[in-house]
Design an enzyme around this catalytic site. Structure first.
Site, PDB file in Angstrom:
ATOM      1  N   GLU A 155      -5.622  -0.875  10.348  1.00  0.00           N
ATOM      2  CA  GLU A 155      -4.620   0.125  10.701  1.00  0.00           C
ATOM      3  C   GLU A 155      -3.259  -0.523  10.610  1.00  0.00           C
ATOM      4  O   GLU A 155      -3.089  -1.684  10.989  1.00  0.00           O
ATOM      5  CB  GLU A 155      -4.832   0.615  12.142  1.00  0.00           C
ATOM      6  CG  GLU A 155      -5.935   1.621  12.269  1.00  0.00           C
ATOM      7  CD  GLU A 155      -6.723   1.430  13.544  1.00  0.00           C
ATOM      8  OE1 GLU A 155      -6.330   0.612  14.382  1.00  0.00           O
ATOM      9  OE2 GLU A 155      -7.750   2.105  13.681  1.00  0.00           O
ATOM     10  N   TYR A 203      -0.608  -4.658   1.287  1.00  0.00           N
ATOM     11  CA  TYR A 203      -1.986  -4.171   1.165  1.00  0.00           C
ATOM     12  C   TYR A 203      -2.181  -3.365  -0.121  1.00  0.00           C
ATOM     13  O   TYR A 203      -3.220  -3.460  -0.775  1.00  0.00           O
ATOM     14  CB  TYR A 203      -2.372  -3.344   2.389  1.00  0.00           C
ATOM     15  CG  TYR A 203      -2.519  -4.180   3.641  1.00  0.00           C
ATOM     16  CD1 TYR A 203      -3.437  -5.233   3.689  1.00  0.00           C
ATOM     17  CD2 TYR A 203      -1.748  -3.952   4.772  1.00  0.00           C
ATOM     18  CE1 TYR A 203      -3.577  -6.015   4.814  1.00  0.00           C
ATOM     19  CE2 TYR A 203      -1.884  -4.725   5.916  1.00  0.00           C
ATOM     20  CZ  TYR A 203      -2.796  -5.761   5.924  1.00  0.00           C
ATOM     21  OH  TYR A 203      -2.924  -6.541   7.052  1.00  0.00           O
TER      22      TYR A 203
END
Ligand code: COA
Length: 149
Positions: A105, A117
């Protein structure tokens, strides 16, 4: 950088990097004592020249899923591939264990982490409205599939 397993002697350095990284979960010292937390994997990146602590990653393995719980690089060591090295080491370990996917998260406003990411193949699979406090903010759930299931 050299990547190795996190040890109890690394806790102070991890807390110092955490203090410089308000984007991440703010843990206390005992949270970094991984010997007391079965199933948790901690990785440290250090500079080979002076063994200076450059960053860390903590993840939890549950069955065939792996979740990144905390990842931070010292501000002076960012944009030099440290987080990439940590993630690569996690991927090796996860792949060895037959992991199907890695999750995490991230705060919606955390542009650096989202870019990192995305660059590494993670995709957004869910948004959790008002998930975080201080300040209140949505969480994005990101996934990196490692194998079909
Ligand atoms: C996110 C974070 C871990 C990235 O660490 P890093 O060691 O600087 O990342 P790397 O050097 O391995 O970056 C690899 C690639 O990710 C992307 N990236 C990383 N930081 C970025 C930034 N600030 N802006 C845009 N893209 C970025 C780039 O594509 C980068 O490649 P490049 O430098 O060749 O352009 C670091 O910024 C950090 O510690 N942030 C604070 C804590 C945090 O947000 N953790 C994540 C919580 S989920």
């Amino acid at each position: 950088v050299i990547v190795r397993a996190m040890e109890p002697r690394d806790i102070d350095a991890a807390l110092a990097i955490q203090a410089a990284s308000p984007e991440i979960a703010q843990w206390n010292a005992s949270d970094y004592d991984l010997s007391a937390r079965p199933g948790i994997l901690g990785l440290i990146a250090e500079q080979p020249e002076d063994r200076r602590f450059a960053g860390f990653l903590v993840a939890r393995q549950v069955l065939d899923e792996c979740e990144i719980l905390n990842l931070a690089v010292a501000p002076a060591s960012r944009r030099r591939g440290v987080a990439t090295s940590l993630l690569r080491a996690l991927l090796e370990s996860a792949t060895r264990r037959g992991t199907a996917a890695i999750y995490l998260e991230v705060r919606a406003s955390n542009a650096a982490a989202r870019a990192f990411y995305e660059r590494n193949g993670f995709r957004e699979i869910a948004r959790r409205t008002n998930y975080y406090n201080f300040p209140i903010e949505d969480a994005l759930v990101l996934e990196l599939p490692l194998r079909p299931r």
